[in-house]
Motif scaffolding. Structure first.
Motif, PDB file in Angstrom:
ATOM      1  N   GLU A  54       0.444  31.794  -0.221  1.00  0.00           N
ATOM      2  CA  GLU A  54      -0.134  31.574  -1.546  1.00  0.00           C
ATOM      3  C   GLU A  54       0.954  31.246  -2.567  1.00  0.00           C
ATOM      4  OE1 GLU A  54      -2.607  34.113  -4.828  1.00  0.00           O
ATOM      5  OE2 GLU A  54      -3.162  34.370  -2.724  1.00  0.00           O
ATOM      6  N   ALA A  55       2.069  31.961  -2.501  1.00  0.00           N
ATOM      7  CA  ALA A  55       3.145  31.784  -3.475  1.00  0.00           C
ATOM      8  C   ALA A  55       3.765  30.391  -3.411  1.00  0.00           C
ATOM      9  CB  ALA A  55       4.221  32.838  -3.280  1.00  0.00           C
ATOM     10  N   ILE A  56       3.907  29.861  -2.202  1.00  0.00           N
ATOM     11  CA  ILE A  56       4.582  28.559  -2.089  1.00  0.00           C
ATOM     12  C   ILE A  56       3.646  27.448  -1.605  1.00  0.00           C
ATOM     13  CG2 ILE A  56       6.881  29.517  -1.880  1.00  0.00           C
ATOM     14  CD1 ILE A  56       6.807  29.130   1.056  1.00  0.00           C
ATOM     15  N   GLN A  57       2.354  27.732  -1.612  1.00  0.00           N
ATOM     16  CA  GLN A  57       1.309  26.750  -1.334  1.00  0.00           C
ATOM     17  C   GLN A  57       1.468  26.109   0.047  1.00  0.00           C
ATOM     18  OE1 GLN A  57       1.415  24.202  -4.768  1.00  0.00           O
ATOM     19  NE2 GLN A  57       0.400  25.710  -6.040  1.00  0.00           N
ATOM     20  N   MET A  58       1.534  26.985   1.039  1.00  0.00           N
ATOM     21  CA  MET A  58       1.564  26.565   2.439  1.00  0.00           C
ATOM     22  C   MET A  58       0.491  27.348   3.177  1.00  0.00           C
ATOM     23  SD  MET A  58       5.679  26.573   3.218  1.00  0.00           S
ATOM     24  CE  MET A  58       5.458  26.284   4.962  1.00  0.00           C
ATOM     25  N   THR A  59       0.177  26.918   4.383  1.00  0.00           N
ATOM     26  CA  THR A  59      -0.774  27.677   5.189  1.00  0.00           C
ATOM     27  C   THR A  59      -0.050  28.858   5.832  1.00  0.00           C
ATOM     28  OG1 THR A  59      -0.352  26.444   7.226  1.00  0.00           O
ATOM     29  CG2 THR A  59      -2.062  25.572   5.732  1.00  0.00           C
ATOM     30  N   PRO A  60      -0.772  29.947   6.121  1.00  0.00           N
ATOM     31  CA  PRO A  60      -0.136  31.075   6.812  1.00  0.00           C
ATOM     32  C   PRO A  60       0.486  30.659   8.146  1.00  0.00           C
ATOM     33  CG  PRO A  60      -2.213  31.788   5.872  1.00  0.00           C
ATOM     34  CD  PRO A  60      -2.141  30.288   5.695  1.00  0.00           C
ATOM     35  N   GLY A  61      -0.142  29.721   8.856  1.00  0.00           N
ATOM     36  CA  GLY A  61       0.422  29.243  10.114  1.00  0.00           C
ATOM     37  C   GLY A  61       1.758  28.546   9.915  1.00  0.00           C
ATOM     38  N   ALA A  62       1.861  27.741   8.862  1.00  0.00           N
ATOM     39  CA  ALA A  62       3.123  27.061   8.558  1.00  0.00           C
ATOM     40  C   ALA A  62       4.195  28.078   8.170  1.00  0.00           C
ATOM     41  CB  ALA A  62       2.926  26.041   7.448  1.00  0.00           C
ATOM     42  N   ILE A  63       3.772  29.118   7.463  1.00  0.00           N
ATOM     43  CA  ILE A  63       4.708  30.188   7.086  1.00  0.00           C
ATOM     44  C   ILE A  63       5.248  30.860   8.339  1.00  0.00           C
ATOM     45  CG2 ILE A  63       4.868  32.485   6.023  1.00  0.00           C
ATOM     46  CD1 ILE A  63       4.874  30.300   3.937  1.00  0.00           C
ATOM     47  N   THR A  64       4.371  31.133   9.282  1.00  0.00           N
ATOM     48  CA  THR A  64       4.792  31.793  10.521  1.00  0.00           C
ATOM     49  C   THR A  64       5.813  30.948  11.265  1.00  0.00           C
ATOM     50  OG1 THR A  64       2.689  32.961  10.701  1.00  0.00           O
ATOM     51  CG2 THR A  64       4.001  32.749  12.717  1.00  0.00           C
ATOM     52  N   GLY A  65       5.548  29.667  11.388  1.00  0.00           N
ATOM     53  CA  GLY A  65       6.482  28.775  12.066  1.00  0.00           C
ATOM     54  C   GLY A  65       7.829  28.701  11.370  1.00  0.00           C
ATOM     55  N   ALA A  66       7.800  28.555  10.049  1.00  0.00           N
ATOM     56  CA  ALA A  66       9.050  28.483   9.282  1.00  0.00           C
ATOM     57  C   ALA A  66       9.796  29.814   9.338  1.00  0.00           C
ATOM     58  CB  ALA A  66       8.753  28.093   7.836  1.00  0.00           C
ATOM     59  N   SER A  67       9.043  30.905   9.302  1.00  0.00           N
ATOM     60  CA  SER A  67       9.645  32.243   9.344  1.00  0.00           C
ATOM     61  C   SER A  67      10.314  32.526  10.680  1.00  0.00           C
ATOM     62  CB  SER A  67       8.590  33.314   9.074  1.00  0.00           C
ATOM     63  OG  SER A  67       8.034  33.141   7.806  1.00  0.00           O
TER      64      SER A  67
END
Length: 142
Positions: A54-67
Motif C-alpha cells: 500500500e505504501a509504495i503502490q505495488m502488489t503484495p506478490g511483487a513485494i514478496t518477490g522484491a523482498s
C-alpha cells in the motif's frame, strides 16, 4: 494547444531521463522497487507485505518477490510477530541502511546535476511551479 503538447513531451522525456540517471545510482543489483522498500522500512520501521504494498503502490506478490532479493543479499530480514508467528514483518538491516544511505547520497548528487546552470530566478520559478503542481495533486487525492 501546441505549447501544452510540447510541455507534455518535454515533461515525459525529462522524467524518463531522470529515472534513468537515478537508476544508475542504485547499487548492488537493487532495482527501484527494492530501493523504495528499503526507504519505506528505514522511515516507517518493520512492515508487513500488505502495508509495504500500500505504501509504495505495488502488489503484495511483487513485494514478496522484491523482498526475497533484499533478504538474500542481507539488506532486510523477515521476523515473525511475537504474539502471532503467522504475521511476518520485513525489517531493514544495518547493511541495508548503509546501502540505502549511499544510494540516497548518490541520487542527491545526480539530482543536483539536473539543475546545474539554472539561475536563482529559474530556481525560484521552478519552486513556485512545483508547489502549484503539488497543490493540484493534493486537490485530486481522495
Amino acid at each position: 494547444m501546441a505549447d501544452r503538447r510540447e510541455l507534455l513531451e518535454l515533461f515525459y522525456n525529462i522524467l524518463r531521463r531522470m529515472k534513468k540517471e537515478w537508476n544508475k545510482e542504485l547499487q548492488h543489483g537493487i532495482n527501484h522497487s527494492q530501493y523504495l522498500i528499503l526507504k519505506t522500512l528505514k522511515h516507517s520501521g518493520p512492515q508487513k507485505a500488505n502495508e509495504l504494498a500500500e505504501a509504495i503502490q505495488m502488489t503484495p506478490g511483487a513485494i514478496t518477490g522484491a523482498s526475497d532479493k533484499l533478504v538474500s543479499e542481507g539488506y532486510a530480514e523477515r521476523k515473525g510477530a511475537m504474539k502471532d508467528r503467522r504475521v511476518v514483518y520485513l525489517e531493514i538491516t544495518d547493511q541495508g541502511e548503509h546501502i540505502l544511505e549511499s544510494m540516497i547520497e548518490n541520487q542527491k548528487k545526480a539530482t543536483e546535476r539536473f539543475f546545474e546552470g539554472l539561475s536563482d530566478e529559474d530556481i525560484s520559478h521552478l519552486i513556485r511551479i512545483y508547489h502549484q503542481i503539488s497543490n493540484n495533486l493534493d486537490q485530486q487525492a481522495p
